[in-house]
Enzyme design. Structure first.
Site: not given
Ligand code: IDP
Ligand code: MG
Length: 157
Positions: A9, A49, A57, A85, A91, A102, A112, A115, A126
């Site tokens: 990212k 997304y 957010f 993963r 996350t 992470r 973070n 992805h 994807e």
């Molecule tokens: P993942 O990346 O671990 O699969 P997801 O829940 O699919 O997690 O969320 C996608 C991305 O959205 C996260 O990697 C992060 O960059 C962002 N994200 C997730 N939760 C939050 C939040 O509470 N605040 C801001 N950004 C978030």
């Molecule tokens: Mg995800």
């Protein structure tokens, strides 16, 4: 063998740790089947997304992801989706286990570092979303016979 999509990212690119992230995947024994740098456009990010579109957010996430180029990769290996993963960690960077990407490089719930596709179905979708067929390479990884046992090589997954 399975394939998964990884996006290094914008925060990782800007913090100059993209190389370290790539190195971890290489050292684990995963094969890089495709890799490119791209400024991701909001329309494709909104599709990627879509499961988060109702979160407050969401808009901030899209503008962060579209702010500077990302590095996209397809990684291949046995159970690659699960393996990657696990390497990425949970996350929220502050909760992620040390030793995960992470956990070692992030203290944020948004910025973070990477992805990684969540499951097999998402990985297929994807990969199709971000890569053309001609951007994906077939080549023999020379250390393949030392990365897997003979038995594993014959198994399909
Ligand atoms: P993942 O990346 O671990 O699969 P997801 O829940 O699919 O997690 O969320 C996608 C991305 O959205 C996260 O990697 C992060 O960059 C962002 N994200 C997730 N939760 C939050 C939040 O509470 N605040 C801001 N950004 C978030
Ligand atoms: Mg995800």
């Amino acid at each position: 063998m399975r394939q998964t999509l990884v996006i290094i990212k914008p925060d990782a690119v800007n913090r100059c740790i993209a190389g370290k992230v790539i190195q971890r995947f290489e050292e684990k024994g995963l094969q890089i089947k495709a890799m490119k740098m791209e400024l991701l456009q909001p329309y494709v990010l909104k599709e990627h997304y879509a499961h988060l579109k109702d979160k407050k957010f969401f808009e901030g996430l899209i503008s962060y992801m579209a702010s500077i180029p990302s590095m996209l990769m397809i990684l291949e290996g046995k159970d690659a989706v699960k393996v990657v993963r696990k390497m990425v960690g949970s996350t929220q960077g502050r909760d992620a286990e040390p030793g995960t990407i992470r956990g070692d490089y992030s203290v944020s719930n948004q910025s973070n570092i990477v992805h990684a596709s969540e499951n097999e179905e998402a990985a297929k979708e994807e990969i199709k979303r971000f890569f053309k067929k001609e951007e994906i390479y077939e080549y023999k990884k020379m250390d393949f016979d030392w990365i897997y046992s003979r038995d594993e090589t014959y198994m399909k997954k």
